[in-house]
Design a protein around this motif. Structure first.
Motif, short mmCIF file in Angstrom:
data_model
loop_
_atom_site.label_atom_id
_atom_site.label_comp_id
_atom_site.label_asym_id
_atom_site.label_seq_id
_atom_site.Cartn_x
_atom_site.Cartn_y
_atom_site.Cartn_z
N LEU A 399 1.27 -1.55 0.19
CA LEU A 399 -0.28 -0.06 0.13
C LEU A 399 0.58 1.07 -0.19
N ALA A 400 0.19 2.59 -1.23
CA ALA A 400 0.96 3.48 -0.27
C ALA A 400 0.84 4.33 0.94
N HIS A 401 1.75 4.38 1.24
CA HIS A 401 2.15 4.86 3.15
C HIS A 401 2.25 6.80 2.43
N VAL A 402 1.23 7.20 3.87
CA VAL A 402 1.33 8.40 4.59
C VAL A 402 2.97 8.66 4.66
N VAL A 403 3.27 10.22 3.80
CA VAL A 403 4.37 10.28 4.16
C VAL A 403 4.23 11.83 4.99
N ALA A 404 3.28 12.48 4.66
CA ALA A 404 2.88 14.23 5.00
C ALA A 404 2.08 14.62 5.36
N THR A 405 1.63 15.41 6.15
CA THR A 405 -0.09 16.05 6.07
C THR A 405 0.57 17.75 6.49
N ARG A 406 -0.39 17.93 5.93
CA ARG A 406 0.01 19.71 5.77
C ARG A 406 -1.24 20.47 5.64
N ILE A 407 -1.77 21.48 6.29
CA ILE A 407 -2.83 21.88 6.65
C ILE A 407 -2.67 24.25 7.13
N GLY A 408 -3.55 24.05 6.70
CA GLY A 408 -3.07 25.44 6.76
C GLY A 408 -4.18 26.63 5.70
N ALA A 409 -4.13 27.91 6.07
CA ALA A 409 -5.55 28.18 5.51
C ALA A 409 -5.91 28.19 3.64
N ARG A 410 -6.48 28.35 3.21
CA ARG A 410 -6.92 28.36 1.82
C ARG A 410 -6.60 29.73 1.53
N PRO A 411 -5.71 30.14 0.79
CA PRO A 411 -4.96 31.86 -0.28
C PRO A 411 -6.71 32.80 -0.45
N GLY A 412 -6.43 33.25 -0.97
CA GLY A 412 -8.26 34.10 -0.70
C GLY A 412 -8.56 34.77 0.36
N GLU A 413 -10.06 35.58 0.05
CA GLU A 413 -10.73 35.95 1.22
C GLU A 413 -11.16 35.38 2.95
N ASP A 414 -11.96 34.07 2.69
CA ASP A 414 -12.51 33.25 2.84
C ASP A 414 -11.85 32.85 3.93
N ARG A 415 -10.71 33.24 5.56
CA ARG A 415 -9.32 32.32 6.03
C ARG A 415 -10.20 31.21 6.14
N ALA A 416 -11.17 30.74 7.07
CA ALA A 416 -11.69 29.99 7.54
C ALA A 416 -11.65 28.61 6.85
N ILE A 417 -11.70 28.77 5.84
CA ILE A 417 -11.17 27.34 5.03
C ILE A 417 -10.01 26.91 4.34
N ARG A 418 -10.18 25.74 5.30
CA ARG A 418 -8.99 24.94 5.27
C ARG A 418 -8.24 24.31 3.94
N LEU A 419 -7.09 24.14 3.84
CA LEU A 419 -6.42 23.40 2.56
C LEU A 419 -6.00 22.49 3.32
N VAL A 420 -6.18 21.34 2.60
CA VAL A 420 -5.60 20.42 3.62
C VAL A 420 -4.55 19.27 2.48
N VAL A 421 -3.29 18.82 2.78
CA VAL A 421 -2.70 18.82 1.82
C VAL A 421 -2.23 16.72 2.97
N VAL A 422 -2.62 16.07 1.75
CA VAL A 422 -1.80 14.66 1.74
C VAL A 422 -1.00 14.32 0.84
N ASP A 423 0.34 13.36 1.41
CA ASP A 423 0.87 13.12 0.27
C ASP A 423 1.50 11.51 0.57
N PHE A 424 1.22 10.68 0.00
CA PHE A 424 1.53 9.55 0.61
C PHE A 424 2.53 9.06 -0.92
N ASP A 425 3.17 7.82 -0.12
CA ASP A 425 4.76 7.82 -1.22
C ASP A 425 4.23 6.59 -2.75
N GLN A 426 4.81 6.03 -3.61
CA GLN A 426 4.85 5.11 -4.88
C GLN A 426 3.21 3.79 -3.85
#
Length: 494
Positions: A399-426
């Motif tokens: 299985l592809a394994h999680v190697v990183a989780t990143r969470i921050g504010a989405r660029p734009g006016e509504d800073r309450a919306i979160r941008l979630v990025v999850v990286d998996f290996d191959q």
């Protein structure tokens, strides 16, 4: 024929040990002790210390150094283990009995100031009834020419170990009672140990331990084999004095302060600080789960219900120096600890406790198995498992394994919306872009996407609009409904 326990190679004990009679010992000796102890009222271990030790500070206690040339089995040819012992004092006040087992005989190990170097302080006047606080084992882990420190048993029922090339990090315990609960936590104590002298050429050593606390007693046997992964095979038999509705089996204790997913309020040059970055689960239904750890604003409990679990652990996946940039702490060398049940543990949950912390000096993460049925007073239960101290445990490597989780504010006016990025290996997912599942227990998911990640593997991204104080986020990669990645779970908190 085994060499004598006390001989010319341990002159500090030769005279004293000659007056200590051995006693019979077999595989059930400690079990019988624990069963009998549970039938009596609890008596706390002796914590009385002479004045020279009672007020010892941390720095003074560090001056009580065990003499390496007095290590147990140091000069026994063909034995690849040595034991050194910890002095009582500072936080380590209970008197812990140490015994050495040879064949079917056990002999108590007497204390002596000749075992310790107290400089620059004078040697205190202490008698041989003082006893010890715990012990550590050494073995040729990284090379045949040097005996590295392999594991430590010190304080309550805590112990920790390393695999090849690793340094100390998280700890394990014999039992957890009340971890993270509103009331006081109970800390049973390993009040006695029996160190079995290894056979010549043996790759493993056996340790027996007697657990005792107000609520429970226990008999533990550890078979410890060092290596690339150091493996403890644990056989724990518990005898509750009272009903235990929330016992924690195979508990692990670690530290997590921050990483890329939760840097709010962090003013630190380092990109991450933690001994473990995630809870790994391999469920009884064959699902592999990764739950990134979190430093919450208030204490969090999470229960992952399961039946017949295949394994769980607190894992440190980041293994590069530039993930931490801390040349002193060396967090990239901290071991993961993976619990592999050896029997059917039935129904229950892997319970995770996350406690707020403002620094890296306090353990704030606890994980353990909580059986669904209470452990009843007067009963006996047995829990057998392997505990792997490892750098790279992959329980389902395809299985592809999680190697990183990143969470921050989405660029734009509504800073309450979160941008979630999850990286998996191959993994073995192939080159075709997989399908994506993303869900949230509350709030709204928007614009989910998965694409090939520069450098290899897959990147998942989505926007999350919160609704409420918390939400359970979930994602995985699949093809036609068949998982090609582990399942990523995350508790988002406002």
């Amino acid at each position: 024929m085994a060499a004598p326990l006390m001989g010319a190679w341990w002159p500090a004990f030769a005279a004293v040990a000659a007056d200590v009679a051995p006693s019979p010992f077999d595989a059930d000796t400690v079990v019988r002790m624990a069963r009998a102890l549970a039938a009596d009222a609890y008596v706390a271990p002796d914590t009385t210390l002479p004045p020279a030790l009672a007020g010892a500070t941390y720095d003074q206690y560090r001056d009580f150094r065990y003499r390496q040339d007095r290590a147990l089995w140091r000069d026994v040819p063909g034995v690849d283990f040595q034991a050194q012992f910890f002095h009582r004092g500072f936080l380590f006040k209970p008197r812990i009995e140490i015994h050495v087992v040879e064949g079917d005989q056990a002999r108590p190990l007497p204390f002596s100031t000749a075992l310790f170097d107290y400089s620059p302080n004078p040697t205190p006047a202490l008698d041989d009834t003082l006893g010890f606080a715990g012990f550590r084992l050494h073995a040729p882990l990284n090379s045949r020419e040097y005996f590295d420190e392999l594991c430590v048993f010190l304080g309550a029922s805590y112990f920790r170990a390393v695999g090849k090339g690793l340094a100390y990090g998280l700890s394990a315990r014999g039992l957890a009672l009340g971890s993270g609960d509103p009331g006081p936590e109970e800390f049973p104590v390993f009040r006695a140990f029996w160190l079995h002298r290894p056979e010549v050429g043996s790759a493993a050593i056996t340790i027996d331990a007697l657990l005792d606390g107000p609520s429970v007693t226990g008999a533990y046997r550890f078979r410890i084999e060092p290596g690339e992964d150091t493996v403890f095979e644990v056989d724990a038999r518990l005898f509750p004095r009272v009903d235990l509705p929330h016992a924690g089996i195979a508990p692990l204790t670690s530290m997590y302060q921050f990483d890329a997913a939760d840097r709010t309020g962090i003013d630190d040059y380092r990109p991450a600080v933690h001994d473990s970055d995630g809870l790994g689960l391999w469920t009884g239904t064959d699902e592999q789960v990764w739950r990134p750890l979190h430093n919450p604003a208030s204490i969090q409990h999470s229960g992952f219900q399961d039946a017949s679990p295949r394994g769980f652990g607190l894992m440190q996946r980041k293994r590069a120096f530039d993930s931490f940039e801390d040349a002193e702490a060396g967090y990239e060398k901290r071991p993961s600890a993976w619990v592999e049940p050896l029997d059917d543990w039935g129904r229950g949950e892997v319970h995770l406790v996350e406690i707020p912390t403002a620094d890296e000096y306090q353990d704030n993460i606890v994980a353990f198995w909580r059986p669904a049925a209470p452990l009843q007073a007067g009963s006996e239960s047995r829990w057998r498992y392997r505990l792997h101290w490892t750098a790279a445990k992959r329980w389902k490597p395809a299985l592809a394994h999680v190697v990183a989780t990143r969470i921050g504010a989405r660029p734009g006016e509504d800073r309450a919306i979160r941008l979630v990025v999850v990286d998996f290996d191959q993994g073995d997912a192939g080159s075709e872009v997989p399908q994506l599942e993303v869900t949230a227990s509350t709030g709204r998911i928007a614009n989910p996407v998965v694409h090939a990640r520069p450098g290899g593997g897959w990147r998942v991204g989505f926007e999350f609009a919160p609704a409420g104080a918390s939400s359970e986020l979930r994602t995985r990669l699949h093809r036609g409904g068949a998982a090609v990645s582990e399942t990523w779970l995350y508790r988002w908190s406002a």
